[in-house]
Scaffold this active site. Structure first.
Site, short mmCIF file in Angstrom:
data_model
loop_
_atom_site.label_atom_id
_atom_site.label_comp_id
_atom_site.label_asym_id
_atom_site.label_seq_id
_atom_site.Cartn_x
_atom_site.Cartn_y
_atom_site.Cartn_z
N LYS A 1 12.38 -41.97 62.36
CA LYS A 1 13.80 -41.20 61.67
C LYS A 1 15.33 -41.06 61.94
O LYS A 1 14.46 -40.06 63.25
CB LYS A 1 13.43 -41.07 60.43
CG LYS A 1 14.54 -40.52 59.55
CD LYS A 1 15.24 -41.68 58.65
CE LYS A 1 16.39 -40.95 57.92
NZ LYS A 1 17.85 -42.82 57.44
N CYS B 1 25.40 -43.02 62.43
CA CYS B 1 25.48 -43.27 60.76
C CYS B 1 26.65 -43.16 60.20
O CYS B 1 27.28 -41.98 59.68
CB CYS B 1 24.56 -41.82 60.39
SG CYS B 1 24.07 -41.65 58.67
C1 SIN Z 1 21.10 -43.43 56.70
O1 SIN Z 1 21.97 -43.08 55.71
O2 SIN Z 1 20.04 -42.12 56.78
C2 SIN Z 1 20.31 -44.40 57.94
C3 SIN Z 1 21.86 -44.65 58.00
C4 SIN Z 1 21.31 -43.93 60.27
O3 SIN Z 1 20.05 -44.38 60.92
O4 SIN Z 1 22.43 -44.06 60.91
#
Ligand code: SIN
Length: 311
Positions: A48, A130
């Site tokens: 993540k 993001c």
């Molecule tokens: C999120 O909003 O956490 C997912 C988008 C990303 O990983 O850039």
């Protein structure tokens, strides 16, 4: 059917196959990461996107499943970068890609300085795309800011690092981002992040389906496959050969994996379909990919990578 050679190379790291998880998909907690380590036909693990400080992310509901894909506005929930940096230094089952993101350039630089000073020798990926943090733009839509940030990063960062890009929709923008990226020793681009700021309407309820940002969110899954393929193809045509490509977006079948590679992807990551189908999806995609290769007489991914024909 004899097994095909699916080995893939990225930044001097050898992966057993082409498939990765998309960052954000089942890779936030220790337990989820352990599941990925045990998943067959998943060749590597992407964490993540990790920020300087832990984040709970946006308010729920922040993910909504659609017949043709998904919409999300997670807002980068994560345990903070020390957790993920520690994890990638311990993980031994598969190669890792440490995804990092920042709410500011200063945040990014602080995190990357620690990565540089750590024992981690694997690949890092800087998420410049993001769409879901309220008030924060997607950096890679600003070509000047992207160049400035990369200049600051490469002033001290000497380890393998790539970038995660948002989708582009104009050929001029492909030229512009490639011109920036070609000036830096980046290992790879990961293209595409979700298609930002879509809006799904529940007609019966006459309302949006996710809470953050008034319902605006990143689109993923089958509906974005053509956009993802276009980005892989257009960037492969423009980036230095030394810059590898991870194709992300819209994969629901082995044919979609094949198409990403045909457009020039070195590796392919899967997001929405993992949520819909579970981690067994990697076995199915691999079987389907192998069957297509067998039918076409291809022995390895390099036999068809980037070989898309024009009319
Ligand atoms: C999120 O909003 O956490 C997912 C988008 C990303 O990983 O850039």
């Amino acid at each position: 059917m004899t097994k095909k050679n699916l080995t893939t190379q990225l930044a001097q790291v050898t992966f057993d196959g082409p498939l990765l998880n998309a960052s954000g998909i089942h890779c936030q907690t220790k337990e989820e990461l352990a599941d990925l380590a045990a998943t067959s036909n998943l060749a590597g693990i992407v964490t993540k996107s990790a920020t300087l400080l832990p984040r709970t992310g946006n308010e729920s509901p922040r993910y909504y499943d659609l017949a043709y894909g998904s919409i999300n506005s997670m807002g980068l929930p994560n345990l903070g970068y020390p957790f993920y940096l520690d994890y990638v230094q311990q993980e031994t089952a598969k190669p890792t890609i440490l995804s990092v993101a920042g709410l500011s350039a200063e945040d990014v630089l602080e995190v990357l300085m620690d990565v540089q000073d750590s024992d981690y020798q694997g690949i890092t990926e800087l998420n410049l795309s993001c769409p879901n943090v309220p008030g924060k733009p997607q950096t890679a839509y600003d070509f000047v800011a992207t160049r400035k940030l990369l200049e600051r990063v490469f002033a001290f960062f000497t380890k393998p690092i790539g970038v995660k890009l948002p989708p582009y929709f104009d050929l001029v923008h492909f030229d512009q981002i490639a011109a920036v990226l070609n000036d830096f020793p980046i290992t790879h681009v990961n293209t595409v992040n979700s298609v930002g700021n879509g809006l799904v309407v529940d007609v019966e309820k006459e309302q949006v389906v996710t809470k953050p940002k008034g319902g605006f969110g990143g689109l993923g899954g089958a509906m974005i496959l053509p956009t993802a393929l276009a980005n892989v193809r257009a960037l492969r045509q423009r980036l230095n050969e030394s810059i590898a490509i991870i194709g992300t977006g819209g994969v629901t079948s082995g044919a979609d994996v094949f198409a990403h590679i045909l457009c020039g992807a070195d590796m392919v990551s899967v997001g929405t379909q993992v949520i819909k189908e579970g981690l067994g999806v990697y076995d199915r995609l691999t079987e389907e990919l192998q069957a297509i290769m067998a039918e076409k007489g291809y022995e390895s991914l390099s036999d068809f990578r980037g070989q898309l024909r024009e009319l």
